[in-house]
Design a protein around this motif. Structure first.
Motif, PDB file in Angstrom:
ATOM      1  N   ALA A   1       0.695  -1.105  -0.083  1.00  0.00           N
ATOM      2  CA  ALA A   1      -0.042   0.045  -0.019  1.00  0.00           C
ATOM      3  C   ALA A   1       0.773   1.336   0.018  1.00  0.00           C
ATOM      4  CB  ALA A   1      -0.907   0.148   1.195  1.00  0.00           C
ATOM      5  N   ASP A   2       0.670   2.035  -0.845  1.00  0.00           N
ATOM      6  CA  ASP A   2       1.128   3.423  -0.963  1.00  0.00           C
ATOM      7  C   ASP A   2       0.765   4.336   0.203  1.00  0.00           C
ATOM      8  OD1 ASP A   2       1.956   6.347  -1.493  1.00  0.00           O
ATOM      9  OD2 ASP A   2       2.414   5.514  -3.619  1.00  0.00           O
ATOM     10  N   PRO A   3       1.835   4.738   1.077  1.00  0.00           N
ATOM     11  CA  PRO A   3       1.375   5.489   2.303  1.00  0.00           C
ATOM     12  C   PRO A   3       0.707   6.758   2.036  1.00  0.00           C
ATOM     13  CG  PRO A   3       3.676   5.579   2.183  1.00  0.00           C
ATOM     14  CD  PRO A   3       3.087   4.545   1.123  1.00  0.00           C
ATOM     15  N   LEU A   4       0.893   7.395   0.885  1.00  0.00           N
ATOM     16  CA  LEU A   4       0.570   8.693   0.579  1.00  0.00           C
ATOM     17  C   LEU A   4      -0.877   8.782  -0.330  1.00  0.00           C
ATOM     18  CD1 LEU A   4       3.997  10.305  -0.373  1.00  0.00           C
ATOM     19  CD2 LEU A   4       2.619  10.269   1.855  1.00  0.00           C
ATOM     20  N   ILE A   5      -1.319   7.730  -1.239  1.00  0.00           N
ATOM     21  CA  ILE A   5      -2.192   7.715  -2.199  1.00  0.00           C
ATOM     22  C   ILE A   5      -3.091   6.436  -1.678  1.00  0.00           C
ATOM     23  CG2 ILE A   5      -2.786   7.629  -4.601  1.00  0.00           C
ATOM     24  CD1 ILE A   5       0.178   8.287  -5.148  1.00  0.00           C
ATOM     25  N   PRO A   6      -4.521   7.037  -1.501  1.00  0.00           N
ATOM     26  CA  PRO A   6      -5.229   5.770  -0.870  1.00  0.00           C
ATOM     27  C   PRO A   6      -5.586   5.075  -2.220  1.00  0.00           C
ATOM     28  CG  PRO A   6      -6.046   8.083  -0.303  1.00  0.00           C
ATOM     29  CD  PRO A   6      -4.917   8.350  -1.220  1.00  0.00           C
ATOM     30  N   ASN A   7      -5.862   3.567  -1.992  1.00  0.00           N
ATOM     31  CA  ASN A   7      -6.226   2.703  -3.059  1.00  0.00           C
ATOM     32  C   ASN A   7      -5.160   2.327  -3.879  1.00  0.00           C
ATOM     33  OD1 ASN A   7      -9.015   2.334  -1.871  1.00  0.00           O
ATOM     34  ND2 ASN A   7      -9.618   4.216  -2.848  1.00  0.00           N
ATOM     35  N   GLN A   8      -4.023   3.048  -3.787  1.00  0.00           N
ATOM     36  CA  GLN A   8      -2.800   2.580  -4.536  1.00  0.00           C
ATOM     37  C   GLN A   8      -1.770   1.908  -4.168  1.00  0.00           C
ATOM     38  OE1 GLN A   8      -1.360   5.322  -7.614  1.00  0.00           O
ATOM     39  NE2 GLN A   8       0.831   5.095  -6.776  1.00  0.00           N
ATOM     40  N   TYR A   9      -1.463   0.560  -4.817  1.00  0.00           N
ATOM     41  CA  TYR A   9      -0.480  -0.209  -4.245  1.00  0.00           C
ATOM     42  C   TYR A   9       0.853  -0.518  -5.188  1.00  0.00           C
ATOM     43  CZ  TYR A   9      -4.087  -1.888  -0.895  1.00  0.00           C
ATOM     44  OH  TYR A   9      -5.083  -2.030  -0.135  1.00  0.00           O
ATOM     45  N   ASN A  10       2.076  -0.145  -4.779  1.00  0.00           N
ATOM     46  CA  ASN A  10       3.132  -0.183  -5.472  1.00  0.00           C
ATOM     47  C   ASN A  10       3.703  -1.577  -5.603  1.00  0.00           C
ATOM     48  OD1 ASN A  10       3.195   2.565  -5.402  1.00  0.00           O
ATOM     49  ND2 ASN A  10       4.241   2.669  -3.442  1.00  0.00           N
ATOM     50  N   LEU A  11       4.047  -1.931  -6.949  1.00  0.00           N
ATOM     51  CA  LEU A  11       4.608  -3.376  -7.072  1.00  0.00           C
ATOM     52  C   LEU A  11       6.184  -3.474  -6.798  1.00  0.00           C
ATOM     53  CD1 LEU A  11       2.928  -4.092 -10.723  1.00  0.00           C
ATOM     54  CD2 LEU A  11       1.889  -4.438  -8.463  1.00  0.00           C
ATOM     55  N   ASN A  12       6.480  -4.482  -6.076  1.00  0.00           N
ATOM     56  CA  ASN A  12       7.702  -4.680  -5.718  1.00  0.00           C
ATOM     57  C   ASN A  12       8.388  -5.794  -6.702  1.00  0.00           C
ATOM     58  OD1 ASN A  12       7.185  -3.216  -3.093  1.00  0.00           O
ATOM     59  ND2 ASN A  12       6.086  -5.114  -2.582  1.00  0.00           N
ATOM     60  N   ALA A  13       9.700  -5.403  -7.276  1.00  0.00           N
ATOM     61  CA  ALA A  13      10.432  -6.384  -8.175  1.00  0.00           C
ATOM     62  C   ALA A  13      11.091  -7.461  -7.252  1.00  0.00           C
ATOM     63  CB  ALA A  13      11.431  -5.389  -8.819  1.00  0.00           C
ATOM     64  N   SER A  14      11.133  -7.554  -6.043  1.00  0.00           N
ATOM     65  CA  SER A  14      11.756  -8.546  -5.304  1.00  0.00           C
ATOM     66  C   SER A  14      10.966  -8.970  -4.134  1.00  0.00           C
ATOM     67  CB  SER A  14      13.016  -8.375  -5.120  1.00  0.00           C
ATOM     68  OG  SER A  14      13.918  -9.334  -4.095  1.00  0.00           O
ATOM     69  N   PRO A  15      10.398 -10.043  -4.012  1.00  0.00           N
ATOM     70  CA  PRO A  15      10.713 -11.317  -4.784  1.00  0.00           C
ATOM     71  C   PRO A  15       9.947 -11.266  -6.071  1.00  0.00           C
ATOM     72  CG  PRO A  15       9.179 -12.043  -2.982  1.00  0.00           C
ATOM     73  CD  PRO A  15       9.542 -10.646  -2.706  1.00  0.00           C
ATOM     74  N   THR A  16      10.075 -12.152  -7.150  1.00  0.00           N
ATOM     75  CA  THR A  16       9.480 -12.070  -8.449  1.00  0.00           C
ATOM     76  C   THR A  16       9.709 -13.565  -8.849  1.00  0.00           C
ATOM     77  OG1 THR A  16       9.125 -11.022 -10.368  1.00  0.00           O
ATOM     78  CG2 THR A  16      11.302 -11.196  -9.683  1.00  0.00           C
ATOM     79  N   ALA A  17       8.880 -13.818  -9.947  1.00  0.00           N
ATOM     80  CA  ALA A  17       9.080 -15.380 -10.714  1.00  0.00           C
ATOM     81  C   ALA A  17       8.330 -14.770 -12.033  1.00  0.00           C
ATOM     82  CB  ALA A  17       8.325 -16.395  -9.851  1.00  0.00           C
ATOM     83  N   TRP A  18       8.992 -15.387 -13.050  1.00  0.00           N
ATOM     84  CA  TRP A  18       8.451 -15.031 -14.359  1.00  0.00           C
ATOM     85  C   TRP A  18       7.953 -16.242 -15.164  1.00  0.00           C
ATOM     86  CZ3 TRP A  18       7.841 -10.382 -16.546  1.00  0.00           C
ATOM     87  CH2 TRP A  18       8.114  -9.370 -15.991  1.00  0.00           C
ATOM     88  N   TYR A  19       7.014 -16.190 -16.013  1.00  0.00           N
ATOM     89  CA  TYR A  19       6.591 -17.350 -16.845  1.00  0.00           C
ATOM     90  C   TYR A  19       5.904 -16.796 -18.022  1.00  0.00           C
ATOM     91  CZ  TYR A  19       6.342 -19.931 -12.169  1.00  0.00           C
ATOM     92  OH  TYR A  19       6.814 -20.355 -11.075  1.00  0.00           O
TER      93      TYR A  19
END
Length: 242
Positions: free
Chosen positions: A88-106
């Protein structure tokens, strides 16, 4: 009452029609595969389950980012999937920042789900080969190659795993031996173009029947999922329905 994150059968059919009227290969060619991809539900569910257990992350924080791709050799659209997490973005309601780690690709092709070493968030061949038309009829004068302006055409789309995709499966009574489908669709939206390339994700039962109808409901029962966050215009985030 209706579920604003779900899509009905009529809406799915109309959005597929919109896609076919807006997206073309050169010469207004619509003969290409991968427009409605199906893989086994168990393949994608197992990949997410492995990601959750391997990285000790809550299912509610898992996001799936689908990259639009094209294979010129087989003449088909396919998807590259990044499993990642969101915060969750602490400054923008209802917005979630994506984290590049950990990650998996298919890589997701029709009938095929496999790990991949490709990790790009856009696909050059998709942009180089495809054209967009916003006129009543496609012609050389009414199309633009997607590569002509990569700031306005969708590169990828993000869905929450637990709140939308897994919930859709649960609301349809967790059908055994189900297939999960990814339909290339387009809805008119307030984005840089009127009809961005989107996805409707839905299920088929073990006999091949699409679990889609038009009955109003506040769940995903017999409904698809289409509430994803497109990049552009919102990249590296998921925007929750408010």
């Amino acid at each position: 009452m209706s579920n604003l994150m779900s899509v009905t059968l009529d809406s799915f059919n109309n959005s597929r029609k919109n896609f076919k009227q807006r997206y073309f290969l050169s010469g207004c060619n619509t003969v290409f595969g991968g427009q409605d991809i199906q893989v086994s539900w168990s393949s994608i569910a197992s990949a997410v389950s492995d990601f959750i257990s391997s990285n000790n992350v809550p299912a509610a924080t898992v996001a799936l980012r689908f990259v639009y791709c094209y294979d010129a050799t087989t003449n088909e659209l396919y998807l590259r999937l990044q499993i990642c997490t969101m915060t969750a973005d602490p400054l923008i309601p209802n917005q979630y920042n994506l984290n590049a780690s950990p990650t998996a690709w298919y890589e997701i092709r029709n009938g095929s789900f496999a790990s991949t070493t490709s990790t790009q968030l856009s696909d050059d061949d998709y942009f180089n080969y495809f054209y967009y038309c916003n006129a009543a009829a496609c012609s050389a004068a009414t199309v633009q190659n997607l590569a002509a302006d990569t700031t306005i055409y969708a590169k990828n789309i993000v869905f929450p795993w637990k709140a939308e995709i897994l919930q859709m499966y649960a609301d349809n009574s967790s059908p055994a031996n189900a297939g999960i489908c990814f339909g290339a669709c387009s809805f008119q939206a307030a984005t840089p173009i009127d009809f961005p390339h989107s996805l409707v994700i839905y299920l088929r039962d073990d006999t091949g029947n699409a679990l889609l109808d038009n009955t109003p409901t506040d769940t995903f029962e017999m409904k698809g999922a289409d509430y994803g966050t497109l990049c552009p215009s919102r990249c590296n985030v998921y925007i929750l329905l408010s």
